[in-house]
Write a protein that holds these residues in place. Structure first.
Motif, short mmCIF file in Angstrom:
data_model
loop_
_atom_site.label_atom_id
_atom_site.label_comp_id
_atom_site.label_asym_id
_atom_site.label_seq_id
_atom_site.Cartn_x
_atom_site.Cartn_y
_atom_site.Cartn_z
N HIS A 1 -22.42 30.61 1.53
CA HIS A 1 -22.40 32.09 1.97
C HIS A 1 -21.84 32.23 3.44
N ASN A 2 -21.82 33.48 3.65
CA ASN A 2 -21.51 33.80 5.10
C ASN A 2 -20.35 33.02 5.80
N THR B 1 -16.65 33.72 16.23
CA THR B 1 -17.08 32.37 17.03
C THR B 1 -18.52 32.39 17.05
N LEU B 2 -19.16 31.22 17.17
CA LEU B 2 -20.53 31.27 17.60
C LEU B 2 -20.81 31.02 18.91
N ARG C 1 -19.48 23.47 17.54
CA ARG C 1 -18.19 23.60 17.05
C ARG C 1 -17.92 23.12 15.66
N LEU C 2 -18.91 22.07 15.21
CA LEU C 2 -18.68 21.52 13.67
C LEU C 2 -19.38 22.57 12.99
N ALA C 3 -20.34 23.24 13.20
CA ALA C 3 -20.81 24.39 12.39
C ALA C 3 -19.72 25.44 12.23
N ARG D 1 -20.26 28.01 9.12
CA ARG D 1 -21.67 28.29 9.08
C ARG D 1 -21.94 29.00 10.51
N LYS D 2 -23.20 29.92 9.86
CA LYS D 2 -23.51 30.76 11.41
C LYS D 2 -24.59 29.89 12.11
N THR D 3 -25.21 28.89 11.62
CA THR D 3 -26.33 27.94 12.11
C THR D 3 -25.71 26.70 12.24
N VAL D 4 -26.50 26.07 13.41
CA VAL D 4 -26.35 24.63 13.57
C VAL D 4 -27.31 23.68 12.81
#
Ligand SMILES: Nc1ncnc2c1ncn2[C@@H]1O[C@H](COP(=O)(O)OP(=O)(O)OP(=O)(O)O)[C@@H](O)[C@H]1O
Ligand SMILES: [Mg+2]
Length: 377
Positions: A3-4, A11-12, A258-260, A265-268
């Motif tokens: 999801h999400n 960007t995070l 960057r990987l997340a 994804r929104k969290t690492v």
């Protein structure tokens, strides 16, 4: 299904620059003692006197360069009578280039491209300093890059004795050294030591709580809320503590986010950190290797290969012969390079008992890591 998913332009990172290892942090914690000591040494120059010379010593990533840059910014903003000059000795490695750098800072323009000797640069510089009544404060950052070929000796001799030929000229030198074990004195003659007489300012490695607080500042300033759960920050702190270099933590933060992000994804997660550890490696080693000359890099890389394959024993004479096929050089040059590698914290050298002048050489990093840093996987 995940999801999400982020839109491609989402960007995070709230502020990407904050997670750059060259970023000047807004909040600079845990270095008040050192900043106060540096300020004490600079203070005489505020009243037109000569600043005290300093060595800032501490392992990589403990805030030496950042401390100097903060002081220099303050001077530039508020103290016109002091001209601070920051010299990165990883890139400026000759006496001539050091003086060009100083000339450029004093005159705010580069000297003519060629044909100007060091004495002419010095003469122009000193006349200008006397005319302006200004004090020169030079930082030789990572001065261990100038230990070879007596370059540091020549630079300090010229800088610290300017007043003998040009009375009224006042200079102070701040040298940073990123190894607790290396002494600068064996690289200097007694006559230079007698004028240098540096005050030592020590930068100890950060403790775990300090690393956490510093990285937490970066997270708050650089990322959107809730991107990095505190457990993941804990994992990054643990990895940083293995190395003592704060750059490892900052680079891991950057790489894990960057990987997340690239995964939508929104969290690492902890898995991002584990992958990031493999990618980031040793930022200090990479930086040092980048500062080597091409032939030095080839020699270091070849040493790592010989170490891995066991082809050449890491004992000076045998190592010298084993390197000849790929990196031909005379023995003096071979030994000078070994000493340079030691001064840069790449190797250690021991003199085994009962073996005369023979040296045993040990890589300070894993051989595969060294090869990778040299650009050979
Ligand atoms: N106390 C601190 N607070 C915030 N950031 C810090 C602090 N100390 C170091 N840093 C950050 O850590 C990184 C490395 O710091 P710095 O370049 O000053 O280390 P150094 O001691 O000069 O290392 P080296 O010996 O390898 O040159 C930089 O990104 C800097 O912003
Ligand atoms: Mg530094």
């Amino acid at each position: 299904m995940r999801h999400n998913f982020l839109m491609s332009n989402e960007t995070l990172f709230r502020d990407l620059d904050v997670l750059d290892i060259d970023h000047m942090p807004e909040i600079f914690r845990f270095r008040d003692t050192q900043l106060r000591q540096i300020a004490e040494c600079i203070r005489p120059a505020i009243h037109g006197g000569r600043p005290l010379n300093m060595i800032l010593r501490g392992p990589p990533g403990t805030g030496k360069t950042t401390s100097v840059k903060r002081c220099f910014t303050e001077i530039e903003e508020a103290i016109p009578g002091i001209i601070p000059v920051f010299v990165n000795c990883q890139t400026v490695q000759t006496e001539y280039r050091v003086f060009r750098k100083i000339y450029a800072a004093v005159f705010r323009q580069k000297p003519p491209v060629s044909g100007v000797s060091v004495p002419s640069l010095i003469e122009a510089l000193c006349e200008e300093l006397i005319r302006r009544g200004a004090v020169l404060l030079i930082c030789l950052d990572d001065a261990n890059f100038l230990f070879h070929d007596h370059i540091l000796e020549r630079v300090l001799r010229s800088l610290l004795r300017l007043h003998e030929e040009y009375p009224g000229v006042k200079t102070g030198v701040i040298a940073t050294i990123n190894s607790p074990d290396i002494s600068i004195l064996p690289f200097l003659s007694p006559s230079v030591i007698s004028v240098f007489r540096p005050n030592e300012v020590i930068f100890p490695p950060y403790g775990e709580e300090e690393v956490r607080a510093i990285l937490h500042d970066r997270v708050r300033a650089g990322l959107y809320p809730d991107v990095l759960p505190s457990k993941v920050l804990d994992a990054i702190v643990q990895e940083t503590m293995r190395d003592t270099d704060l750059r490892v933590g900052i680079s891991l933060l950057h790489a894990a986010v960057r990987l997340a992000e690239s995964d939508g994804r929104k969290t690492v997660t902890g898995a991002d950190v584990r992958t990031a550890v493999l990618r980031v490696g040793h930022p200090h080693l990479k930086q040092v290797v980048r500062g080597l000359r091409e032939d030095e890099r080839r020699m270091l890389c070849r040493m790592a290969v010989l170490h891995q394959t066991g082809e050449g024993e890491m004992v000076s004479g045998k190592l010298y012969r084993a390197l000849q096929a790929e990196v031909p050089m005379c023995y003096t040059l071979f030994f000078e390079r070994l000493e340079k590698f030691r001064n840069l914290g790449l190797i250690e050298m021991f003199r085994p008992p009962y073996h005369g002048n023979t040296r045993q050489i040990v890589l300070r990093y894993d051989a595969g890591t060294v090869r990778e840093a040299c650009g050979v996987g």
